[in-house]
Design a protein around this motif. Structure first.
Motif, PDB file in Angstrom:
ATOM      1  N   PRO A 195    -104.202 -45.059  84.988  1.00 44.94           N
ATOM      2  CA  PRO A 195    -103.780 -46.084  85.953  1.00 44.94           C
ATOM      3  C   PRO A 195    -102.282 -46.352  85.846  1.00 44.94           C
ATOM      4  O   PRO A 195    -101.723 -46.364  84.756  1.00 44.94           O
ATOM      5  N   TYR A 196    -101.635 -46.532  86.983  1.00 48.39           N
ATOM      6  CA  TYR A 196    -100.206 -46.820  87.000  1.00 48.39           C
ATOM      7  C   TYR A 196     -99.958 -48.250  86.546  1.00 48.39           C
ATOM      8  O   TYR A 196    -100.802 -49.132  86.744  1.00 48.39           O
ATOM      9  N   SER A 197     -98.822 -48.474  85.931  1.00 46.15           N
ATOM     10  CA  SER A 197     -98.553 -49.810  85.408  1.00 46.15           C
ATOM     11  C   SER A 197     -97.062 -50.092  85.384  1.00 46.15           C
ATOM     12  O   SER A 197     -96.240 -49.171  85.281  1.00 46.15           O
ATOM     13  N   GLY A 198     -96.728 -51.382  85.501  1.00 44.17           N
ATOM     14  CA  GLY A 198     -95.347 -51.826  85.404  1.00 44.17           C
ATOM     15  C   GLY A 198     -95.094 -52.462  84.050  1.00 44.17           C
ATOM     16  O   GLY A 198     -95.752 -52.120  83.060  1.00 44.17           O
ATOM     17  N   LEU A 214     -95.509 -51.975  79.869  1.00 45.10           N
ATOM     18  CA  LEU A 214     -95.793 -50.587  79.494  1.00 45.10           C
ATOM     19  C   LEU A 214     -95.874 -49.749  80.760  1.00 45.10           C
ATOM     20  O   LEU A 214     -96.866 -49.787  81.480  1.00 45.10           O
ATOM     21  N   PHE A 215     -94.823 -48.965  81.012  1.00 46.23           N
ATOM     22  CA  PHE A 215     -94.654 -48.313  82.304  1.00 46.23           C
ATOM     23  C   PHE A 215     -95.386 -46.972  82.418  1.00 46.23           C
ATOM     24  O   PHE A 215     -95.336 -46.146  81.503  1.00 46.23           O
ATOM     25  N   SER A 216     -96.015 -46.765  83.570  1.00 47.93           N
ATOM     26  CA  SER A 216     -96.483 -45.441  83.973  1.00 47.93           C
ATOM     27  C   SER A 216     -96.346 -45.355  85.487  1.00 47.93           C
ATOM     28  O   SER A 216     -97.013 -46.085  86.221  1.00 47.93           O
ATOM     29  N   ALA A 217     -95.467 -44.478  85.941  1.00 48.98           N
ATOM     30  CA  ALA A 217     -95.184 -44.350  87.373  1.00 48.98           C
ATOM     31  C   ALA A 217     -95.898 -43.132  87.948  1.00 48.98           C
ATOM     32  O   ALA A 217     -96.190 -42.168  87.239  1.00 48.98           O
ATOM     33  N   PRO A 218     -96.173 -43.148  89.246  1.00 46.41           N
ATOM     34  CA  PRO A 218     -96.776 -41.976  89.892  1.00 46.41           C
ATOM     35  C   PRO A 218     -95.843 -40.766  89.829  1.00 46.41           C
ATOM     36  O   PRO A 218     -94.618 -40.911  89.834  1.00 46.41           O
ATOM     37  N   ASP A 219     -96.439 -39.579  89.821  1.00 46.54           N
ATOM     38  CA  ASP A 219     -95.647 -38.348  89.843  1.00 46.54           C
ATOM     39  C   ASP A 219     -94.748 -38.293  91.074  1.00 46.54           C
ATOM     40  O   ASP A 219     -93.696 -37.633  91.058  1.00 46.54           O
ATOM     41  N   ALA A 220     -95.151 -38.993  92.137  1.00 49.83           N
ATOM     42  CA  ALA A 220     -94.366 -39.000  93.376  1.00 49.83           C
ATOM     43  C   ALA A 220     -92.944 -39.517  93.157  1.00 49.83           C
ATOM     44  O   ALA A 220     -92.031 -39.174  93.909  1.00 49.83           O
ATOM     45  N   ASN A 249     -85.220 -43.537  76.297  1.00 55.39           N
ATOM     46  CA  ASN A 249     -84.925 -44.949  76.550  1.00 55.39           C
ATOM     47  C   ASN A 249     -85.991 -45.788  75.862  1.00 55.39           C
ATOM     48  O   ASN A 249     -86.928 -45.252  75.259  1.00 55.39           O
ATOM     49  N   ASN A 250     -85.881 -47.101  75.938  1.00 49.28           N
ATOM     50  CA  ASN A 250     -86.786 -47.959  75.184  1.00 49.28           C
ATOM     51  C   ASN A 250     -88.219 -47.963  75.708  1.00 49.28           C
ATOM     52  O   ASN A 250     -89.113 -48.498  75.064  1.00 49.28           O
ATOM     53  N   HIS A 251     -88.454 -47.339  76.859  1.00 48.09           N
ATOM     54  CA  HIS A 251     -89.826 -47.255  77.386  1.00 48.09           C
ATOM     55  C   HIS A 251     -90.447 -45.862  77.204  1.00 48.09           C
ATOM     56  O   HIS A 251     -91.540 -45.602  77.711  1.00 48.09           O
ATOM     57  N   ALA A 252     -89.768 -44.986  76.478  1.00 49.98           N
ATOM     58  CA  ALA A 252     -90.245 -43.603  76.344  1.00 49.98           C
ATOM     59  C   ALA A 252     -91.633 -43.515  75.715  1.00 49.98           C
ATOM     60  O   ALA A 252     -92.413 -42.625  76.041  1.00 49.98           O
ATOM     61  N   CYS A 253     -91.945 -44.453  74.812  1.00 42.67           N
ATOM     62  CA  CYS A 253     -93.225 -44.398  74.091  1.00 42.67           C
ATOM     63  C   CYS A 253     -94.277 -45.343  74.665  1.00 42.67           C
ATOM     64  O   CYS A 253     -95.320 -45.574  74.031  1.00 42.67           O
ATOM     65  N   ASP A 254     -94.025 -45.881  75.846  1.00 40.67           N
ATOM     66  CA  ASP A 254     -94.926 -46.895  76.407  1.00 40.67           C
ATOM     67  C   ASP A 254     -96.378 -46.436  76.479  1.00 40.67           C
ATOM     68  O   ASP A 254     -97.299 -47.238  76.327  1.00 40.67           O
ATOM     69  N   GLY A 274     -98.166 -39.959  77.126  1.00 41.56           N
ATOM     70  CA  GLY A 274     -97.143 -40.323  78.092  1.00 41.56           C
ATOM     71  C   GLY A 274     -95.888 -39.493  77.946  1.00 41.56           C
ATOM     72  O   GLY A 274     -95.300 -39.050  78.942  1.00 41.56           O
ATOM     73  N   ILE A 275     -95.462 -39.247  76.715  1.00 45.56           N
ATOM     74  CA  ILE A 275     -94.267 -38.425  76.482  1.00 45.56           C
ATOM     75  C   ILE A 275     -94.511 -37.005  76.969  1.00 45.56           C
ATOM     76  O   ILE A 275     -93.709 -36.433  77.721  1.00 45.56           O
ATOM     77  N   ILE A 276     -95.635 -36.416  76.537  1.00 48.66           N
ATOM     78  CA  ILE A 276     -95.896 -35.006  76.841  1.00 48.66           C
ATOM     79  C   ILE A 276     -96.124 -34.799  78.335  1.00 48.66           C
ATOM     80  O   ILE A 276     -95.570 -33.872  78.945  1.00 48.66           O
ATOM     81  N   ARG A 277     -96.918 -35.677  78.951  1.00 49.62           N
ATOM     82  CA  ARG A 277     -97.206 -35.487  80.375  1.00 49.62           C
ATOM     83  C   ARG A 277     -95.943 -35.671  81.228  1.00 49.62           C
ATOM     84  O   ARG A 277     -95.746 -34.955  82.223  1.00 49.62           O
ATOM     85  N   THR A 278     -95.077 -36.595  80.846  1.00 47.51           N
ATOM     86  CA  THR A 278     -93.821 -36.783  81.576  1.00 47.51           C
ATOM     87  C   THR A 278     -93.025 -35.477  81.593  1.00 47.51           C
ATOM     88  O   THR A 278     -92.527 -35.038  82.645  1.00 47.51           O
TER      89      THR A 278
END
Length: 248
Positions: A19-22, A25-31, A48-53, A58-62
């Motif tokens: 699920p996407y989140s703001g 703890l950030f996770s943005a759509p691939d779009a 950046n400070n959100h790299a491990c959110d 999250g790191i690997i998929r990004t």
């Protein structure tokens, strides 16, 4: 963007899937990455400070999403082995060689999950990286740094000290992010007493303490925008590379 050879942005989120989140703890759509690519951004900084959110996933998929879009990147890595191959990002365009490096002050106290790696503003680490970068004989070295105090419009003493250190180690340009508001931009020639045996073409310095926000949902005063910095490089008949034009 498309009139420039190198277009770099700070990707201050993960692309960890649904699920996407703001905040926090950030996770943005691939779009988001797809749209940046379509707009002409061809290099993304991921430390950046959100790299491990979103943890290791999250790191690997990004990184996987950026690779699938052929967007070059540095700052975070799936493993130490990958870091050894991809950390010093060398770009060769129009007869010029430019190195990009990327570091962050921290990860919001979220431990960096093994085996992934996030570049931190650590002097020993950066000195090793810069020694490696110099072996590639770049014309310019640019450090993208995530630092400073959020929402403060002037740099703190630690930023000034870190900038001085990076310049003394051979960085030519520093581009800062994290405060979410603009902080001063500076162009200067390194003072003679600090030049040592430095090649003349590395005496020109650009220091951007903070670009502010590019795309965000922050709407408060000073947070509702930012700036882009443009640097044009030129090479003379002797092979010296200097700044032809700089502005924002």
């Amino acid at each position: 963007f498309k009139s420039n050879d190198i277009v770099v942005a700070n990707l201050e989120t993960t692309l960890a899937g649904e699920p996407y989140s703001g905040y926090p703890l950030f996770s943005a759509p691939d779009a988001l990455a797809e749209s940046l690519k379509k707009a002409g951004v061809n290099y993304l900084m991921t430390a950046n400070n959100h790299a491990c959110d979103k943890g290791k996933l999250g790191i690997i998929r990004t990184l996987q999403v950026l690779d699938s879009l052929h967007i070059s990147h540095t700052g975070t890595f799936a493993s130490l082995e990958e870091r050894s191959r991809r950390n010093v990002l060398l770009i060769e365009k129009n007869g010029l060689r430019v190195v990009l490096l990327n570091y962050t002050y921290g990860t919001n106290d979220i431990p960096i999950p093994k085996p992934t790696f996030v570049n931190l503003l650590n002097k020993e680490l950066m000195s090793e990286d810069l020694a490696e970068a110099k072996q590639l004989n770049p014309d310019k070295i640019i450090a993208f740094v995530h630092w400073g105090n959020e929402y403060e419009r002037l740099p703190n003493d630690w930023q000034k000290q870190m900038a001085h250190y990076l310049f003394s180690e051979g960085v030519d340009f520093i581009i800062g992010s994290h405060p979410h508001v603009l902080q001063p931009f500076e162009y200067f020639i390194l003072p003679k007493q600090e030049q040592n045996a430095m090649d003349p073409q590395h005496r020109e310095k650009i220091l951007v303490y903070s670009l502010g926000n590019f795309m965000s949902n922050q709407r408060g005063r000073y947070k509702d925008g930012g700036a882009m910095v443009k640097i044009v490089l030129q090479k003379d008949n002797n092979g010296n590379v200097t700044i032809k034009e700089h502005g924002y």
